[in-house]
Scaffold this active site. Structure first.
Site, PDB file in Angstrom:
ATOM      1  N   ASP A  11       6.513  32.722 -19.138  1.00 18.10           N
ATOM      2  CA  ASP A  11       5.515  32.722 -20.210  1.00 18.10           C
ATOM      3  C   ASP A  11       4.341  31.866 -19.754  1.00 18.10           C
ATOM      4  OD1 ASP A  11       4.195  33.052 -22.571  1.00 18.10           O
ATOM      5  OD2 ASP A  11       5.769  32.230 -23.842  1.00 18.10           O
ATOM      6  N   ASP A 105       0.981  38.201 -20.646  1.00 19.97           N
ATOM      7  CA  ASP A 105       1.305  36.867 -20.140  1.00 19.97           C
ATOM      8  C   ASP A 105       2.787  36.532 -20.215  1.00 19.97           C
ATOM      9  OD1 ASP A 105       1.306  36.853 -22.906  1.00 19.97           O
ATOM     10  OD2 ASP A 105       0.634  34.783 -23.057  1.00 19.97           O
ATOM     11  N   GLU A 106       3.655  37.515 -20.393  1.00 21.17           N
ATOM     12  CA  GLU A 106       5.066  37.222 -20.623  1.00 21.17           C
ATOM     13  C   GLU A 106       5.925  38.338 -20.049  1.00 21.17           C
ATOM     14  OE1 GLU A 106       7.896  36.161 -24.512  1.00 21.17           O
ATOM     15  OE2 GLU A 106       5.837  36.874 -24.777  1.00 21.17           O
TER      16      GLU A 106
END
Length: 471
Positions: A11, A105-106
């Site tokens: 993350d 983003d993860e």
């Protein structure tokens, strides 16, 4: 069951705001808030410096400004975010072909499917833990070197525990949950730590004295099924004892994005229902933008007091991630549903997803310009009325002016955070604009903090530009 904690959850830390800080040296170490800047705008991401003042995602931007008035408030630059995300996802795929992106983003990664899979399979518990830690630290170092951004990583034997570990690692950390220690890690946590346990479920559990994950495990399967229903109760119980058999699925392509809330007390007031729809729409847009997507169909879900569930949908002319467009569409759909008996649950979703387009980036700014134009007209009419002067409709004035003189060029608009370049001063970004002027700070990701200069909004030497790479 895995013998090595070979599933990792990555993350990126405050991703959108961190990209802005990496791209703009003058903002490093300072509070940054990214989101919609209009009257109905919401926060998409806040830097950790801004979070110390209480700013968080999905918060109304007006409230964020009150909490942290000295922050830099910027519109999103999804070209830059996509660039950084592509680098991060590429680094993940070097470690394993099994990468499951959840957003820009993860992502989850199954290290056993990668080049180090045989070594992990042959390693004992201690050696396996050391190898996973080394691989995760190497990944974080590569991301920092290639993008200048930090990431938090959790490693465990399941997706559930890897996700919880990455939350514990924030910001810029690494946490590994050893195989067999899952229940010990989970037990002291509040029930909200488990995925799928939202405010409504938490209230149901707290009313019977279940406040920690250990309480859930002790309550047992039967009691949780009785409290929460068969599917939800069984799922919560499995998580409470650390069991999660979900596999990492490569390149999962979401068909839709949605959020919903169940209310402790049925909602009967129409204004309150519309307010909750606005809140849900803002959260839905936050998730939509996190995936770098836009959507064409808005879906409203309503569960009424008698447990009957209705859905209504409307397909727009084109894909959008504009929060006001989605909220107003959802409110319009709500007018088609009889809510006089009360509403137990509301949900807002977006389907028919499309890749994020550059035109979408400025939809909100264009709308805000139109709103400002309408407000100026209203103020002008009010002033004319106060002065006892008949107000001439602007359309008539414009028609007369068009006969008398050539139509002037449209005034260019600039958005805070927007990338620009100047013929003399080079690349920079917009700090703000108004009353015919635009202020630009001239700096690049690898330069010292730059100087600020102000220009006319129609200066021919100033032009929008593409985002510069962070490295």
């Amino acid at each position: 069951m895995r013998t090595v904690p070979s599933i990792i959850h990555l993350d990126m830390d405050a991703f959108f705001a961190a990209v802005e800080q990496a791209a703009k040296p003058s903002l490093r170490g300072k509070p940054v808030v990214v989101g919609g800047l209009g009257g109905r705008g919401v926060v998409s991401t806040a830097s950790y410096e801004a979070r110390r003042f209480g700013v968080h995602s999905a918060m109304p931007m007006a409230q964020a400004r009150r909490l942290c008035p000295n922050a830099a408030f910027l519109t999103g630059r999804f070209e830059a975010y996509r660039w950084a995300s592509d680098i991060v996802m590429g680094l993940l795929r070097e470690r394993s072909p099994l990468v499951e992106p959840l957003s820009l983003d993860e992502a989850f990664v199954d290290l056993e499917a990668g080049p180090y899979g045989p070594a992990l399979a042959a390693a004992g518990p201690a050696e396996g833990n050391e190898l996973v830690l080394a691989l995760a630290e190497d990944l974080r170092a590569d991301i920092l070197e290639r993008t200048g951004l930090t990431a938090s990583v959790g490693a465990a034997g399941s997706k559930l525990m890897a996700k919880i570990a990455s939350e514990q690692a924030k910001p810029d950390g690494l946490v590994l949950v050893e195989i067999g220690s899952e229940q010990a890690v989970l037990s002291p946590m509040p029930v909200r730590a488990l995925p799928g346990v939202g405010p409504a479920t938490e209230q149901v559990l707290r009313r019977v004295g279940l406040s920690t994950v250990a309480d859930l495990a002790a309550a047992g399967l039967d009691e949780l099924v009785q409290l929460l229903g068969r599917a939800h109760g069984a799922g919560v119980f499995q998580m409470s004892i650390g069991l999660d058999e979900r596999a990492v699925v490569a390149d999962r392509d979401a068909k839709s994005v949605s959020v919903e809330d169940t209310f402790e007390v049925d909602l009967a007031d129409r204004d309150r229902i519309m307010h909750e729809i606005d809140v849900l729409a803002a959260r839905c847009v936050g998730r939509l933008r996190a995936t770098g997507r836009s959507g064409r169909t808005v879906v409203l879900k309503v569960r009424r007091f008698d447990f009957s569930t209705l859905t209504r949908s409307e397909t727009l002319r084109g894909p959008t991630d504009d929060p006001e467009v989605i909220a107003s569409t959802a409110r319009r759909l709500a007018m088609q549903v009889d809510t006089t008996g009360g509403v137990r649950l509301l949900g807002v979703g977006v389907a028919q997803l499309a890749d994020y387009t550059q035109e979408d980036l400025f939809a909100q700014a264009v709308r805000e310009a139109a709103e400002a134009h309408e407000r100026a007209q209203a103020q002008e009419r009010a002033e004319a009325q106060d002065a006892g002067v008949p107000a001439v409709p602007q359309a008539d004035r414009e028609a007369s002016a068009a006969e008398a003189e050539p139509e002037p060029e449209a005034v260019r608009r600039w958005w805070p955070g927007q990338d620009v370049t100047h013929e003399e001063y080079g690349p920079g970004w917009v700090q703000g604009s108004g009353v015919g002027r635009v202020t630009v700070r001239f700096e690049t990701p690898d330069s010292p903090p730059g100087r600020v200069r102000t220009f006319s909004v129609d200066d021919p030497a100033l032009a929008p530009s593409a985002a510069l790479p962070l490295r």
